[in-house]
Design an enzyme around this catalytic site. Structure first.
Site, PDB file in Angstrom:
ATOM      1  N   SER A 125      66.669  63.404  69.694  1.00 24.76           N
ATOM      2  CA  SER A 125      65.384  63.988  70.071  1.00 24.76           C
ATOM      3  C   SER A 125      64.842  63.372  71.352  1.00 24.76           C
ATOM      4  O   SER A 125      65.258  62.286  71.779  1.00 24.76           O
ATOM      5  CB  SER A 125      64.350  63.835  68.945  1.00 24.76           C
ATOM      6  N   VAL A 126      63.867  64.071  71.929  1.00 19.73           N
ATOM      7  CA  VAL A 126      63.191  63.616  73.137  1.00 19.73           C
ATOM      8  C   VAL A 126      62.451  62.302  72.898  1.00 19.73           C
ATOM      9  O   VAL A 126      62.181  61.540  73.834  1.00 19.73           O
ATOM     10  CB  VAL A 126      62.215  64.707  73.629  1.00 19.73           C
ATOM     11  N   LYS A 127      62.115  62.021  71.645  1.00 18.88           N
ATOM     12  CA  LYS A 127      61.307  60.844  71.327  1.00 18.88           C
ATOM     13  C   LYS A 127      62.030  59.527  71.574  1.00 18.88           C
ATOM     14  O   LYS A 127      61.390  58.469  71.642  1.00 18.88           O
ATOM     15  CB  LYS A 127      60.839  60.913  69.874  1.00 18.88           C
ATOM     16  N   ASP A 128      63.358  59.564  71.708  1.00 19.32           N
ATOM     17  CA  ASP A 128      64.088  58.329  72.020  1.00 19.32           C
ATOM     18  C   ASP A 128      63.563  57.694  73.304  1.00 19.32           C
ATOM     19  O   ASP A 128      63.465  56.475  73.420  1.00 19.32           O
ATOM     20  CB  ASP A 128      65.580  58.619  72.204  1.00 19.32           C
ATOM     21  N   ALA A 171      60.073  56.074  72.719  1.00 16.31           N
ATOM     22  CA  ALA A 171      60.123  55.031  71.699  1.00 16.31           C
ATOM     23  C   ALA A 171      60.603  53.711  72.305  1.00 16.31           C
ATOM     24  O   ALA A 171      59.989  52.648  72.103  1.00 16.31           O
ATOM     25  CB  ALA A 171      61.035  55.451  70.556  1.00 16.31           C
TER      26      ALA A 171
END
Length: 453
Positions: free
Chosen positions: A42-45, A48
């Protein structure tokens, strides 16, 4: 030799993929930034790891500490990768509307998962916002991430995602469309793109039940707009600090059904197996078609992988239960196909009313056919029982035959839905359908309403 020192070094540089079939009605070029190619899918890597590194740098996160975050799942996965590589513990606080796959994946990468109710106010002590914040104050040597207000969230996309899009399109991008949740992706990318070309238009995709669109257009935070919705990963009932409304040119809202349907279409028609918010995003692009010219280059971002929605979006039963499958309902057989395998619940004329009441409770139903040795001879309806109880308190000990109503009408499997619906009225709450094997099933008002698209 070329290799990454650890999994974190593989984050970013995700591909742009042309959308060909779903966007045929558009004259412009539509390119998808497919973020499922990140190691945490996901883009959240991106944000994060950026949030962890910035917290390490200024001392908020200390060696051996515990990372705590409220997440819809994807940020938790990115944090988990960072925690594993860097040696931290992780607690993820998640809502009960998130898919089981997301919860299982987080546990698989070592996170402790705490599940909170969805349908509570943000400041309710049970909400995942409140629980994660409270744990951050209670657990020694812990750091509460707060992705919604953490500036490192948007900075990650300003430093990474925005430049990638600009370089991959050779500066030709004219529109950026993305689902908005914490606001980090849209704000960070928008800031970078508009610095390089102020004419680039930034569009946010919102969902019904969220406050973003109306707040952007009117400046009014309308609590009446807040209600439970199914789409995961976008929309909010708060205004995160990471949403920079001044950088956003507009919002479009996409329904839960369209989000689910177009998520499936991306897999079936484009071969792109992505998550729920991607369906919202591509439907948002189609809804914005009047804003695009033939020479435009529209970049739409797909947040995460379809693997996290196998039990939901890619499950026919789940989709059917919510009316998201456009199946043609024409006959009585169509109305009962979701529960055809269940046995018909009945009571006998000589049983007591208390037995009928027990069955209504046990099976969570409102009507029961009454039988004797000759067949169907009557019916019990919960509303009639309710009225009878207040006129005669000892009714529970009476035999069914003394209070039963008329038997339900019986139709065949091929009876048109229109004919079935005419038989259900204020005096008759259900219809029995005779199956090919000679058995019977019940059709209620609920079945009729559920068939309406």
């Amino acid at each position: 030799m070329k290799f990454a020192k650890n999994i974190l070094e593989t984050i970013g540089n995700t591909p742009l993929v042309r959308i060909n079939k779903i966007t045929q009605e558009l004259d412009c070029l539509v390119l998808a930034k497919v973020e499922t190619f990140n190691p945490g899918n996901s883009v959240k890597d991106r944000m994060a790891v950026k949030m962890i590194e910035d917290a390490e740098a200024d001392g908020r996160l200390k060696p051996g500490g515990t990372i705590i975050e409220g997440t819809s799942g994807n940020t938790g996965m990115g944090l988990a990768l960072g925690a594993i590589v860097k040696g931290y513990k992780l607690i993820c606080v998640i809502t009960d509307k998130q898919s089981k796959e997301k919860m299982d994946i987080l546990r698989a990468v070592g996170a402790k998962v705490i599940v909170c109710p969805t349908d509570v106010e943000p400041d309710d002590p049970r909400s995942y916002y409140s629980v994660s914040k409270r744990l951050g104050t209670e657990i020694p040597n812990s750091w509460y991430v707060n992705q919604y207000d953490n500036p490192s969230n948007a900075i990650a996309h300003y430093e990474q995602t925005g430049p990638e899009i600009w370089e991959q399109t050779e500066g030709k991008v004219t529109h950026f469309v993305v689902g908005v949740g914490t606001g980090g992706t849209i704000s960070g990318v928008a800031k970078y793109l508009k610095e390089h070309n102020p004419n680039v238009k930034i569009w946010g995709v919102d969902t019904y039940g969220s406050v973003f669109k109306k707040y952007h257009e009117t400046g009014i935070f309308d609590e009446n707009e807040i209600y439970s919705y199914i789409t995961e990963g976008i929309g909010e009932d708060i205004l995160p600090k990471n949403v920079d409304f001044s950088l956003i040119d507009g919002f479009t809202k996409v329904t839960d059904k369209d989000a689910a349907v177009f998520t499936r279409r991306l897999a079936l028609e484009e071969g792109i197996f992505v998550g729920n918010s991607a369906g919202s995003a591509i439907k948002g692009v189609l809804q914005l078609k009047e804003h695009f010219k033939p020479e435009d280059v529209v970049v739409v971002l797909f947040h995460d992988s379809g693997s996290r929605y196998v039990g939901k979006i890619f499950n026919d039963d789940w989709m059917r239960e919510r009316g998201f499958l456009d199946e043609e309902i024409t006959t009585a057989a169509d109305l009962i196909k979701n529960h055809r395998d269940k046995s018909l619940v009945v009571v006998r004329t000589e049983e007591l009313v208390s037995h009928a009441i027990d069955r209504l409770k046990k099976f969570n139903i409102s009507q029961i056919p009454v039988i004797d040795t000759t067949g169907f001879v009557g019916s019990i309806d919960e509303s009639d029982l309710f009225k009878s109880y207040f006129s005669e308190k000892n009714i529970a000990e009476k035999p069914i035959r003394e209070i039963m109503g008329k038997p339900f009408p019986i139709v065949m499997e091929n009876t048109p839905v229109e004919e079935v619906s005419k038989l259900i009225n204020k005096d008759n709450q259900a219809v029995l359908v005779q199956l090919e094997n000679g058995k019977y099933h019940i059709i209620t008002k609920h079945d009729i309403i559920s068939s309406i698209k």
